[in-house]
Write a protein that holds these residues in place. Structure first.
Motif, PDB file in Angstrom:
ATOM      1  N   THR A  51      16.225  15.600 -39.301  1.00  0.00           N
ATOM      2  CA  THR A  51      15.094  14.701 -39.509  1.00  0.00           C
ATOM      3  C   THR A  51      15.580  13.263 -39.638  1.00  0.00           C
ATOM      4  OG1 THR A  51      15.221  15.069 -41.875  1.00  0.00           O
ATOM      5  CG2 THR A  51      13.689  16.465 -40.648  1.00  0.00           C
ATOM      6  N   GLY A  52      14.685  12.335 -39.378  1.00  0.00           N
ATOM      7  CA  GLY A  52      15.035  10.927 -39.477  1.00  0.00           C
ATOM      8  C   GLY A  52      14.293  10.119 -38.432  1.00  0.00           C
ATOM      9  N   THR A  53      14.645   8.859 -38.318  1.00  0.00           N
ATOM     10  CA  THR A  53      14.010   7.960 -37.366  1.00  0.00           C
ATOM     11  C   THR A  53      15.067   7.432 -36.413  1.00  0.00           C
ATOM     12  OG1 THR A  53      12.414   7.352 -39.051  1.00  0.00           O
ATOM     13  CG2 THR A  53      12.578   5.908 -37.145  1.00  0.00           C
ATOM     14  N   PHE A  54      14.741   7.421 -35.159  1.00  0.00           N
ATOM     15  CA  PHE A  54      15.751   7.127 -34.137  1.00  0.00           C
ATOM     16  C   PHE A  54      15.165   6.227 -33.041  1.00  0.00           C
ATOM     17  CE2 PHE A  54      16.137  11.383 -35.859  1.00  0.00           C
ATOM     18  CZ  PHE A  54      17.445  11.431 -36.307  1.00  0.00           C
ATOM     19  N   GLY A  55      16.061   5.689 -32.229  1.00  0.00           N
ATOM     20  CA  GLY A  55      15.645   4.956 -31.032  1.00  0.00           C
ATOM     21  C   GLY A  55      15.226   3.532 -31.345  1.00  0.00           C
ATOM     22  N   ALA A  56      14.587   2.907 -30.367  1.00  0.00           N
ATOM     23  CA  ALA A  56      14.170   1.509 -30.473  1.00  0.00           C
ATOM     24  C   ALA A  56      12.817   1.460 -31.185  1.00  0.00           C
ATOM     25  CB  ALA A  56      14.072   0.884 -29.091  1.00  0.00           C
ATOM     26  N   VAL A  57      12.877   1.483 -32.517  1.00  0.00           N
ATOM     27  CA  VAL A  57      11.633   1.576 -33.281  1.00  0.00           C
ATOM     28  C   VAL A  57      10.957   0.209 -33.359  1.00  0.00           C
ATOM     29  CG1 VAL A  57      10.620   2.227 -35.490  1.00  0.00           C
ATOM     30  CG2 VAL A  57      12.636   3.433 -34.628  1.00  0.00           C
ATOM     31  N   PRO A  58       9.740   0.103 -32.871  1.00  0.00           N
ATOM     32  CA  PRO A  58       9.062  -1.196 -32.949  1.00  0.00           C
ATOM     33  C   PRO A  58       8.592  -1.481 -34.369  1.00  0.00           C
ATOM     34  CG  PRO A  58       7.743   0.407 -31.691  1.00  0.00           C
ATOM     35  CD  PRO A  58       8.963   1.114 -32.182  1.00  0.00           C
ATOM     36  N   GLU A  59       8.073  -2.696 -34.574  1.00  0.00           N
ATOM     37  CA  GLU A  59       7.700  -3.109 -35.927  1.00  0.00           C
ATOM     38  C   GLU A  59       6.618  -2.233 -36.521  1.00  0.00           C
ATOM     39  OE1 GLU A  59       6.745  -7.193 -36.083  1.00  0.00           O
ATOM     40  OE2 GLU A  59       8.806  -7.843 -35.695  1.00  0.00           O
ATOM     41  N   ASP A  60       5.714  -1.768 -35.676  1.00  0.00           N
ATOM     42  CA  ASP A  60       4.629  -0.938 -36.208  1.00  0.00           C
ATOM     43  C   ASP A  60       5.014   0.540 -36.258  1.00  0.00           C
ATOM     44  OD1 ASP A  60       4.736  -0.864 -33.496  1.00  0.00           O
ATOM     45  OD2 ASP A  60       2.568  -0.870 -33.180  1.00  0.00           O
ATOM     46  N   GLY A  61       6.288   0.801 -36.291  1.00  0.00           N
ATOM     47  CA  GLY A  61       6.738   2.175 -36.509  1.00  0.00           C
ATOM     48  C   GLY A  61       6.978   2.917 -35.226  1.00  0.00           C
ATOM     49  N   PRO A  62       7.615   4.063 -35.356  1.00  0.00           N
ATOM     50  CA  PRO A  62       7.950   4.826 -34.151  1.00  0.00           C
ATOM     51  C   PRO A  62       6.710   5.255 -33.380  1.00  0.00           C
ATOM     52  CG  PRO A  62       8.489   6.062 -36.154  1.00  0.00           C
ATOM     53  CD  PRO A  62       8.094   4.701 -36.583  1.00  0.00           C
ATOM     54  N   ASP A  80       2.485   7.091 -28.452  1.00  0.00           N
ATOM     55  CA  ASP A  80       3.086   7.158 -27.115  1.00  0.00           C
ATOM     56  C   ASP A  80       3.331   8.595 -26.662  1.00  0.00           C
ATOM     57  OD1 ASP A  80       3.214   4.354 -26.788  1.00  0.00           O
ATOM     58  OD2 ASP A  80       4.959   4.280 -28.103  1.00  0.00           O
ATOM     59  N   ALA A  81       2.704   9.547 -27.332  1.00  0.00           N
ATOM     60  CA  ALA A  81       2.995  10.955 -27.030  1.00  0.00           C
ATOM     61  C   ALA A  81       2.725  11.274 -25.556  1.00  0.00           C
ATOM     62  CB  ALA A  81       2.152  11.856 -27.930  1.00  0.00           C
ATOM     63  N   ARG A  82       1.607  10.832 -25.061  1.00  0.00           N
ATOM     64  CA  ARG A  82       1.269  11.186 -23.679  1.00  0.00           C
ATOM     65  C   ARG A  82       2.141  10.436 -22.676  1.00  0.00           C
ATOM     66  NH1 ARG A  82      -4.652  13.542 -23.292  1.00  0.00           N
ATOM     67  NH2 ARG A  82      -4.722  14.493 -25.348  1.00  0.00           N
ATOM     68  N   GLN A  83       2.529   9.210 -23.038  1.00  0.00           N
ATOM     69  CA  GLN A  83       3.458   8.472 -22.171  1.00  0.00           C
ATOM     70  C   GLN A  83       4.796   9.206 -22.076  1.00  0.00           C
ATOM     71  OE1 GLN A  83       2.935   5.518 -20.678  1.00  0.00           O
ATOM     72  NE2 GLN A  83       1.809   4.127 -21.995  1.00  0.00           N
ATOM     73  N   LEU A  84       5.196   9.729 -23.224  1.00  0.00           N
ATOM     74  CA  LEU A  84       6.462  10.452 -23.266  1.00  0.00           C
ATOM     75  C   LEU A  84       6.402  11.661 -22.331  1.00  0.00           C
ATOM     76  CD1 LEU A  84       9.219  11.134 -24.694  1.00  0.00           C
ATOM     77  CD2 LEU A  84       7.872  12.515 -26.263  1.00  0.00           C
ATOM     78  N   GLU A 115      13.072   5.169 -26.106  1.00  0.00           N
ATOM     79  CA  GLU A 115      12.430   3.939 -25.674  1.00  0.00           C
ATOM     80  C   GLU A 115      11.271   3.537 -26.606  1.00  0.00           C
ATOM     81  OE1 GLU A 115      10.335   2.415 -21.504  1.00  0.00           O
ATOM     82  OE2 GLU A 115      10.970   4.484 -21.712  1.00  0.00           O
ATOM     83  N   PHE A 116      10.580   4.540 -27.151  1.00  0.00           N
ATOM     84  CA  PHE A 116       9.407   4.260 -27.981  1.00  0.00           C
ATOM     85  C   PHE A 116       9.749   4.211 -29.466  1.00  0.00           C
ATOM     86  CE2 PHE A 116       8.086   7.055 -24.409  1.00  0.00           C
ATOM     87  CZ  PHE A 116       7.396   6.107 -23.673  1.00  0.00           C
ATOM     88  N   GLY A 117      10.932   4.671 -29.803  1.00  0.00           N
ATOM     89  CA  GLY A 117      11.264   4.899 -31.188  1.00  0.00           C
ATOM     90  C   GLY A 117      10.599   6.194 -31.624  1.00  0.00           C
ATOM     91  N   TYR A 118      11.311   7.053 -32.341  1.00  0.00           N
ATOM     92  CA  TYR A 118      10.698   8.328 -32.706  1.00  0.00           C
ATOM     93  C   TYR A 118      11.236   8.799 -34.047  1.00  0.00           C
ATOM     94  CZ  TYR A 118      15.062  10.474 -31.035  1.00  0.00           C
ATOM     95  OH  TYR A 118      16.370  10.808 -30.837  1.00  0.00           O
ATOM     96  N   SER A 119      10.416   9.622 -34.680  1.00  0.00           N
ATOM     97  CA  SER A 119      10.884  10.269 -35.904  1.00  0.00           C
ATOM     98  C   SER A 119      10.897  11.768 -35.680  1.00  0.00           C
ATOM     99  CB  SER A 119       9.961   9.933 -37.080  1.00  0.00           C
ATOM    100  OG  SER A 119       8.685  10.497 -36.867  1.00  0.00           O
ATOM    101  N   ILE A 120      11.848  12.414 -36.300  1.00  0.00           N
ATOM    102  CA  ILE A 120      11.855  13.872 -36.328  1.00  0.00           C
ATOM    103  C   ILE A 120      11.466  14.266 -37.736  1.00  0.00           C
ATOM    104  CG2 ILE A 120      13.252  15.948 -36.114  1.00  0.00           C
ATOM    105  CD1 ILE A 120      14.958  14.432 -34.066  1.00  0.00           C
ATOM    106  N   ASP A 121      10.349  14.945 -37.834  1.00  0.00           N
ATOM    107  CA  ASP A 121       9.794  15.276 -39.138  1.00  0.00           C
ATOM    108  C   ASP A 121      10.238  16.676 -39.554  1.00  0.00           C
ATOM    109  OD1 ASP A 121       8.599  12.847 -38.796  1.00  0.00           O
ATOM    110  OD2 ASP A 121       6.672  13.670 -38.157  1.00  0.00           O
ATOM    111  N   VAL A 122      10.009  16.954 -40.793  1.00  0.00           N
ATOM    112  CA  VAL A 122      10.346  18.283 -41.320  1.00  0.00           C
ATOM    113  C   VAL A 122       9.584  19.343 -40.512  1.00  0.00           C
ATOM    114  CG1 VAL A 122      10.181  19.766 -43.340  1.00  0.00           C
ATOM    115  CG2 VAL A 122      10.774  17.347 -43.591  1.00  0.00           C
ATOM    116  N   ALA A 123      10.270  20.393 -40.187  1.00  0.00           N
ATOM    117  CA  ALA A 123       9.646  21.437 -39.369  1.00  0.00           C
ATOM    118  C   ALA A 123       8.385  21.969 -40.048  1.00  0.00           C
ATOM    119  CB  ALA A 123      10.631  22.566 -39.119  1.00  0.00           C
TER     120      ALA A 123
END
Lengths: 418, 1002, 207, 95
Positions: free
Chosen positions: C17-28, C130-134, C196-204
């Motif tokens: 878990t955590g936050t990764f990638g190019a996270v924009p100011e308004d969050g992943p 950005d889920a659908r873009q992904l 590219e969008f910044g992403y978080s991996i949340d608890v399963a």
């Protein structure tokens, strides 16, 4: 026919090249010929050339619906090799290889045959075994073959990614040193000029619209330029064999598919060998102009469009970038497609047909270009003698009914799989 | 302004306050934000940018856009270097490095230019006529020729950037964001259609940015800005900048290459450099514009000769003077506006040379104003200069354009602007199967009837006035929206443009005769160095088809695909054939319309992600245990588990011996598993396998062989009966997918009446083979709800039960020939069971084994795999002939009576042992009767499997040999000339270990 | 006899878990989470047969949808259309074996097949603006809200991997089902593409 | 990059499908009663027309259903698709 040489070139240079004659005539069709060859591609032109040269038959017309060499002769990836495992193919393609080796001088036309070697890469132990089996068969058939282990592959093609942790690591490769490339258009032009020099009529923009048969024997053809009678008619229209044969009432064990190819922008030499892959479909070489020339799998469905679609190109290119990481930033300049005859066992037909005096040359799948010289050579023999040469006696239409298929890939009657 | 002598202090749409430094051929230069490399080079006064492909002639910047044929450079250095980049398409960034290519030692002094001295010996096709003798020397010639060719150089390192793909869908795709494209977007967007607008520039507007006249009384670029703002506010509109639509495929599938980060020194973190869009559009509007072309005249390739529209773009958009003093050579009105703009930018316009004898249209005449000399009915016939243009020669042209009258007049100038007319960009229309038709008035090909759902608008269609382009776009956009289902779409009103008046007709002029006695090269295609004489020679030699011309001379085969050269080439060919241009026709337009990097096409599916990896549930354990992996299709399987200090073969033999002497376990999850349920399941199995299934009892399994329809073996495996109407079929790993599709075909298409449901459960079950004399003892510790005694669970029995607490299935089957079991549990418990088995087997020294040991064990037992199931063998060849039921029909049976399949000389499966008992049988060997026979040596068989058997302590092999079963005891030879090996082998039964099957029944 | 062990996800080792990638100011722009512990049952049978449908409904409380690419949900159980004669039953509240047994019993007198595939599928929930873009980076479906609607499902490909997509709830979350063997490859594909969008991996998500 | 209309899933791109070849012929009900020639024709001979071609596809990247399509081999236009047991419109086949 003006002989081509450095001397004739220098002589003509003095007159600003205004004295060069036509490489071949553009005659009107005569009402009758001894032999008509349908199809002015490499195979048809080679057949005409060898009919004259080997069999003394010169009252021959080659009928081409478009421009000569305009089918798969001008659309392939120019690879020449004879690395086959099964006997009929091995002997036939090796005969072709030998003809290639003398072709430039035979035709007095430099077809730029470049024996830079062809490597088939293996990516697993079973593939290594399969290539070993094939190479051993080649050697025992008198054909050159070597096995390169990973280090030797890397030495021969330094730009390959031979790392051991690759997704599909390169375990080695089967090398045919005498394999290589030839200038595809020049092959058609050289044969055309050679045939024309023997008095054979090459008639472009003349489409055959019917095949005349009386009492089970061919009597001639109908064309867009009028009927022409002939004692014998040979079909050499691979890609379109199905509907030309249909004019004679024949149905064939063939599907027409599109094979795509592409070239990149030219760059200085980086690849001196033809390389093909066993994981993902790709074969690649670099032309003398510097373009990387690539081909892959057929699109996999019946089509006559001579154009392909993007997904196969993407796959071919992804394979190329995976194994040649330095290709990544090079740009694809042109893509194109050719309609190929895919036969039910991946092997060709050069044979008589149920109609007397009508002969078939087709079913070339991917392999037509490299076969050109031998294909013409044995087809000329088959037409002239009305019986196959020993080199093509296995390439018959009835081999399926008899259970004597020649299936290098072992894929069975699924044309897209060959 | 220092260092930018050709830059105006004001004007253009560049940022004069943001200076950017760059290096060209090792020299530092300055440009401004908003520049292209080409505009910055021109501003700095760099004229010679490149050398030509064949003759290494000096070349400059000829165009301002994608059509640039000459100014190709090597961009960047190191891993990001890129050959053959058009300087006109490179957005300048700070620190940019570019170099001339295809020249040595420098672009100013290029030894390759020596080619010009022997160019007379290099007409088209010279290589076909020479280098033939002596034949052996061609490779040497070729070696030299290849080095001369090739233009730029490939990177030497792997690409550090990332590339993305994306699929997109829309109602209307609009290609091009110039006046017609923006109008179309507004029309379609206002109708509510989902649209994508792709433009290849950094900003939308195209010619509106600087070249077009006022709209609604304001500068055109303001109208463009308002339009873009309106579109941006529409929720269903996607605007994509720096995006070239390069391919138009079937069913309105279009491909776009978007240059996301090429304008930066390097992409931002996680940002792709380029992105491939695969768009499915209901309707398409092609607003791709038009390309200006040149004329053919003597020395028409010098640096300083430029398309008039390009010089205008440099002046208006970049505030760059492309020269100090210019001559304009035209056959149409468009160049007059250019001349006026150049004059306004401070370039001295020495003269306008108009090939037309009469006056230009009123707007053109007005633009020209007074004070600029205009020569009507004249043409530029030759140029002067060393490394760059210094003067042009002008002469009157006769009515038919084929001879000159009067005397030559010379104009000193460093810039010649040419305008030979405009080619609408019909390429995408043609890729979409439209057939461009020749328009005599425009002397150009224009779009013909559409085949796919597309229409062209604006100059792409041959409409060259601003008002016309706007109106065209509005109409095309509305029409596209209506066709896409937005029936109420209305055509918006066209904004007011200046009345340009009627343009005077152009004069179709392609080539200008040279002054008498002057034999200089007259280029048709600048990039491939094809001249008019080359085209004429080709036609004289019989290469009269336009395709032959292209292939013989290489006309149009360059990286620009003949953007500027093709149509003049056709015209010259037509004239030399005495035909007209439509008769000559065009060559086929093929994707890509602009070159696309291989990386963009490949996307992220390269390298380790080239194809997805399929892993079993125990993969993590295998990795931790240090297994070596081998690809099996997409799966990775453990090949062997070497212990520290242990060699590969030591490990493999240790694993093999462990199975024969104690117990081993092997991950066999990759085998295909198909769940079969339904009342007709047994009947179904009867039809797909050669053997009979009706009498198989519940809790029993059976080995089966299935054929293709042509009678050749397709696959084999065991199938178990779990319940009355419930079976589990297994397939080989390699054929799992093919068998599933095969079975689905027969169930859905051929026998839909059968009550059978099948589903692949390969992924549901982790499968572990437990093999060896101690396997039952291990099993007894794993399960307490199954009686695993030989009596209760005999060979080929199946049970359900619990294993280490996990419900699963137990199969008493054996691939190794030992007492063996296979346990299946849900994959989520696979690793748990694996570890429990290791624990339970500890006291028996239980040993994990990989595919290598598995291969040896099955070879010892004579079981067939890929080498034997090679797609050419029948069931009988492999010794399964007697399994085939004569009482029932099955797939492939009808083909078995073909003579070739019943031939007694077919290759049959046999065992092979070395005659001396010790020499290894080479893998991949061929089998002959006489190893000393001259080549070709007839091969009667082949070695399909070979290994050293550590259990028998001798090499063994399997092979398929002609009439092999009748050759038991015969000595043959396994030859591997590839490895320099020949081994005498004795033909044996293929089962080497326990032929009676006592071990596996123990 | 040992206790029934814990189920082990194919992503167990890779899941961090955590936050990764190019996270924009308004969050992943993307949130990823695995759904674990589900009962997933493959159901085959004559979708057009009223008795069969009644039996299914009687057992599960929800209809087997007959309109392609739609789903039906009742009481924590969801039936996803796979083919005219095939559905995927997903339940967060049943044990796989129990559900398989109950359904088998309910359909015992019908043509059809009930197969537990709970271990054979890995389920990843993708949410975020950005889920659908992904997903559009590798899946050719039209993800526009008017085409891929809430409670729609579809089978397609993502990258080179076969995938079943389900727009759950109001459609902001999309569940991806792929074969277990490909799960890690798909996970790598998703996390690489999401950078590219910044992403978080949340608890399963349990269930 | 053409689309095929899956009778169930609707328009989907060709990359989701696997080609199954000529569908103008159907497998004989009783191969054992067929002449050698007729069986040979079924297994190996194709009309291979330039024009409308009835063919099988399997939606392997989707619902895994086999279907028949009538596709023009000179344009790639899909004229019709149908489930295996349904008539294929426009193909001229007799039901």
């Amino acid at each position: 026919m003006t002989r081509y040489s450095i001397f004739s070139l220098a002589r003509n240079a003095l007159s600003h090249h205004e004295g060069w004659p036509e490489a071949w005539r553009s005659p009107d069709p005569k009402p009758s010929y001894d032999v008509i060859i349908i199809g002015g591609g490499g195979h048809g032109l080679a057949t005409a050339y060898y009919l004259a040269k080997e069999h003394g038959i010169t009252n021959v017309a080659v009928l081409e619906k478009g421009w000569l060499g305009g089918g798969n002769t001008g659309r392939n990836t120019t690879i020449v090799r004879s690395n086959y495992e099964l006997e009929p193919n091995a002997h036939f393609y090796e005969h072709s290889m030998k003809l290639w080796e003398g072709l430039t001088r035979d035709l007095n036309f430099n077809i730029m045959f470049s024996q830079r070697g062809v490597i088939n890469l293996a990516h697993s132990d079973p593939q290594v075994d399969a290539y070993m089996r094939r190479g051993n068969a080649m050697r025992l058939n008198g054909i050159d073959a070597e096995f390169l282990d990973r280090e030797h592959v890397q030495a021969k093609v330094p730009i390959l990614d031979c790392s051991t942790d690759a997704r599909f690591p390169i375990m080695g490769g089967l090398l045919q040193p005498r394999g290589g490339t030839a200038r595809h258009d020049a092959v058609a032009w050289g044969y055309a000029r050679g045939a024309d020099g023997h008095g054979i009529d090459i008639i472009q923009n003349c489409e055959v619209t019917g095949i005349s048969i009386e009492d089970g024997r061919v009597t001639g053809v109908a064309t867009t330029r009028g009927p022409i009678t002939a004692k014998k008619v040979g079909m050499a229209v691979a890609g379109h064999s199905g509907h030309v044969a249909a004019m004679a009432g024949l149905r064939l064990p063939i599907e027409s598919h599109v094979l795509q190819a592409l070239v990149t922008e030219p760059v200085k030499p980086i690849l001196d060998t033809v390389v093909t892959f066993g994981a993902g479909h790709l074969y690649v070489s670099q032309s003398d102009k510097g373009e990387l020339v690539m081909g892959g799998d057929i699109d996999g469905y019946n089509t006559y469009t001579q154009r392909g679609n993007l997904p196969i190109i993407e796959h071919v290119v992804a394979t190329a970038v995976t194994f040649f990481p330095i290709f990544s930033r090079l740009r694809v300049m042109r893509t194109w497609g050719g309609t190929v005859d895919m036969s039910m066992d991946g092997s060709p037909f050069i044979c008589k047909t149920p109609v007397d005096g009508l002969y078939l040359n087709g079913g070339w799948c991917y392999g037509g270009f490299k076969a050109t010289p031998a294909s013409g050579w044995v087809f000329a023999h088959t037409i002239a003698q009305d019986q196959p040469h020993s080199l093509n006696q296995a390439f018959t239409l009835d081999r399926f009914a008899l259970g004597h298929t020649i299936d290098e890939k072992g894929m069975g009657p699924v044309p897209k799989a060959h | 302004m220092n260092g930018q002598p050709f830059r105006n202090a004001e004007g253009g749409i560049i940022d004069h306050d943001r200076s950017l430094g760059f290096t060209f051929n090792g020299r530092r230069h300055q440009g401004f934000a908003g520049d292209t490399l080409a505009s910055a080079l021109l501003a700095s006064g760099v004229r010679r940018v490149a050398r030509s492909f064949k003759y290494h002639r000096p070349r400059g910047i000829f165009a301002a856009g994608e059509e640039e044929p000459s100014a190709l450079v090597q961009l960047r250095i190191g891993a990001r270097t890129e050959p053959n980049v058009r300087a006109t398409r490179v957005e300048l960034f700070d620190g940019l490095v570019a170099n001339s290519q295809n020249c040595w030692p420098s672009v100013d002094f290029d030894l390759g230019a020596g080619a010009a001295w022997v160019s007379r010996l290099m007409p088209p096709g010279f290589y076909y006529k020479t280098f033939k003798w002596p034949g052996l020397l061609w490779p040497a010639y070729e070696h030299v020729l290849r080095k001369l060719a090739g233009m730029g150089v490939a990177p030497r390192q792997a690409d550090p950037d990332r590339y993305e793909h994306r699929f997109a869908h829309c109602d209307v795709l609009i290609v091009g964001g110039g006046p017609a494209g923006l109008s179309a977007a507004i029309a379609a967007g206002r109708a509510g259609a989902r649209i994508i607008v792709a433009d290849d520039g950094p900003e939308f507007g195209g010619s509106l940015a600087a070249e077009a006249g006022p709209i609604d009384g304001a500068p055109a670029r303001e109208w463009a800005a308002v339009a873009v703002a309106e579109l941006t506010a529409m929720p269903y509109v996607t605007l994509v900048r720096r995006a070239s639509v390069f391919g138009y495929y079937d069913h309105n599938g279009l491909a776009i290459s978007e240059h996301v980060a090429d304008h930066l020194a390097e992409p931002l973190p996680f940002q792709p450099r380029q992105r491939l869009w695969m768009v499915r559009a209901r309707q398409v509007v092609l607003a791709t514009g038009a390309t200006e072309r040149s004329f053919v005249f003597a020395d028409n390739d010098r640096p300083g000769i430029m398309l008039a529209s390009a010089a205008r773009t440099y002046a208006n958009r970049f505030a760059v003077r492309a020269g100090r003093r210019c001559v304009v050579f035209t056959n149409n009105d468009s160049a007059y506006g250019a001349a006026a703009d150049l004059a306004a930018a401070g370039i001295e316009v020495a003269a306008v040379i108009d090939a037309r004898p009469g006056d230009p249209g009123p707007a053109a005449a007005k633009a020209l104003g007074t004070g600029i000399e205009r020569l009507a009915g004249h043409a530029v016939v030759a140029t002067r200069g060393g490394g760059a243009l210094t003067a042009v020669e002008v002469a009157p042209l006769n009515e038919s354009g084929d001879s000159l009258g009067g005397s030559l007049r010379r104009f000193d100038c460093d810039l010649l602007c040419v305008s030979g007319g405009w080619n609408p960009a019909v390429q995408l229309h043609a890729q979409a199967q439209g057939r461009p038709v020749y328009d005599d008035t425009l002397a150009a090909f224009v779009p013909g009837p559409s085949v796919q759902a597309e229409r062209s608008a604006g100059s792409a269609k041959g409409t060259f006035t601003l008002a016309g382009c706007l109106a065209d776009g509005m109409e095309a956009g509305a029409e596209a929206a209506r066709q896409a289902g937005f029936e109420a779409a209305e055509t918006p009103p066209v904004p007011a443009c200046e009345d340009e008046g009627e343009a005077a007709p152009m004069r179709a002029l392609w080539s200008v005769p040279p002054p008498p006695g002057l034999r200089r090269k007259r280029f048709v295609d600048l990039q491939t160095d094809v001249t008019q004489a080359d085209v004429e020679l080709a036609s004289r030699e019989g290469y009269k088809s336009v395709e032959h011309l292209k292939r013989y001379t290489t006309l149009g085969m360059g990286t620009d695909q003949g953007r500027t050269g093709n149509v003049p080439g056709l015209a010259v060919l037509a004239r030399s054939l005495g035909a007209d241009i439509p008769q000559v026709g065009t060559t086929t337009f093929r994707p890509p319309y602009v070159p696309v990097t291989m990386a963009t096409l490949a996307g992220r599916e390269i390298g380790h992600h080239f194809q997805p990896v399929r892993r079993s549930a125990m993969h993590g354990w295998h990795e931790t245990a240090g297994a070596a992996f081998v690809p099996a299709g997409l799966w990775l399987r453990p090949q062997f588990y070497a212990r520290p200090g242990e060699g590969l073969w030591d490990a493999i033999y240790r694993e093999t011996v462990a199975v024969r002497t104690s117990v081993g376990l092997c991950d066999v999850s990759t085998l295909g598993k198909i769940d079969i349920q339904g009342a007709d399941s047994a009947e179904f199995l009867n039809r797909v396998y050669i053997n009979a299934w009706s009498k198989l009892g519940i809790g029993r399994c059976r080995y089966g062989v299935m054929l293709r329809e042509d009678g050749i073996t397709l696959d084999d495996g065991t199938t178990s009966r779990l319940a009355r109407n419930h079976y589990l079929m297994t397939t080989t790993t390699a054929n799992a997918g093919a068998v599933m599709g095969h079975l689905e075909y027969f169930l859905q298409v051929v026998w839909p009446e059968l009550d059978v449901h099948i589903i692949s459960v390969t992924e549901e079950w982790a499968a572990i083979a437990l093999a060896g004399p101690d396997s039952r003892k291990v099993l007894e510790r794993l399960t307490d709800d199954i009686d695993v005694s030989n009596e209760a669970l005999p060979f080929m029995g199946v049970r359900e039960g619990t294993f280490a607490g996990v419900p699963g299935r137990l199969f008493r089957i054996s691939f190794s020939g030992e007492l063996a079991y296979e346990i299946n549990v849900p994959a989520d418990y696979g690793q748990h069971l694996w570890e429990a088995m290791l624990e339970a087997g500890k006291e028996f020294d239980i040993t994990p084994y990989g595919t290598e040991a598995l291969g040896i064990l099955r070879t010892e037992k004579g079981h067939v795999v890929g080498g034997e199931l090679n797609g050419r063998t029948t069931a009988d060849d492999l010794g399964f002939g007697r399994m085939a039921s004569s009482a029932k029909e099955f797939i492939g049976k009808r083909s078995l009576n073909r003579p070739g399949l019943t031939d007694e000389n077919r290759k049959q499966l046999v065992g092979l042992v070395p005659a001396d008992g010790k020499t290894a049988i080479p893998r991949g060997a061929q089998i002959v009767t006489d190893p000393d026979q001259a080549l070709p040596n007839p091969m009667i068989g082949e070695v399909t499997s070979a290994c050293y058997s550590p259990n028998l302590e001798t090499p063994i092999g399997l092979g398929i040999v002609a009439a092999g079963r009748a050759r038991m005891g015969e000595t043959l030879y396994a030859l591997s000339p590839m490895r320099g090996k020949r081994v005498a082998v004795t033909v044996t039964n293929p089962v080497f270990i326990d032929p009676e099957g006592e071990r596996l029944r123990a | 006899m040992p206790e029934m062990p814990q189920r082990c996800s194919a992503l167990f080792d890779a899941y961090q878990t955590g936050t990764f990638g190019a996270v924009p100011e308004d969050g992943p722009g993307i949130q990823l989470a695995e759904r674990r512990g589900l009962a997933i049952i493959h159901l085959a049978g004559p979708g057009g047969d009223e008795n069969f449908r009644t039996a299914v409904k009687g057992c599960l409380g929800c209809e087997a949808p007959v309109i392609p690419n739609t789903t039906a949900t009742a009481d924590g159980r969801c039936l996803l259309w796979l083919a005219p004669t095939r559905w995927l039953l997903v339940s967060a509240r049943d044990a796989p074996g129990d559900l398989e047994r109950d359904l088998s019993a309910a359909l015992a007198s019908h043509s059809g097949a009930v197969t537990d595939v709970s271990s054979g599928r890995t389920v990843i929930r993708v949410t975020g603006r950005d889920a659908r873009q992904l997903l559009a980076k590798g899946c050719p479906l039209d993800f526009h809200g008017s085409r891929f609607k809430p409670e729609n499902c579809a089978q397609s490909i993502l990258g080179a991997i076969n995938v079943l997509l389900h727009a759950t709830g109001d459609g902001t979350a999309i569940d991806l089902y792929c074969a277990r063997g490909f799960a890690l490859s798909m996970w790598e594909w998703l996390t690489d593409a999401a950078g590219e969008f910044g992403y978080s991996i949340d608890v399963a998500i349990q269930g | 990059m053409f689309n095929i209309r899956c009778p169930w899933c609707g328009d989907r791109p060709e990359i989701e499908f696997s080609y199954g070849g000529d569908a103008s012929r159907s497998r004989p009900d009783a191969p054992e009663t067929l002449s050698d020639d007729a069986w040979h024709d079924y297994v190996f001979i194709r009309d291979n027309p330039a024009g409308p071609h009835a063919e099988y596809w399997q939606h392997t990247g989707g619902c895994r259903q086999w279907l028949r399509a009538l596709r023009n081999t000179t344009t790639h236009e899909i004229l019709a698709t149908a489930a295996p047991g349904e008539p294929l419109p426009l193909s001229g086949e007799r039901k």
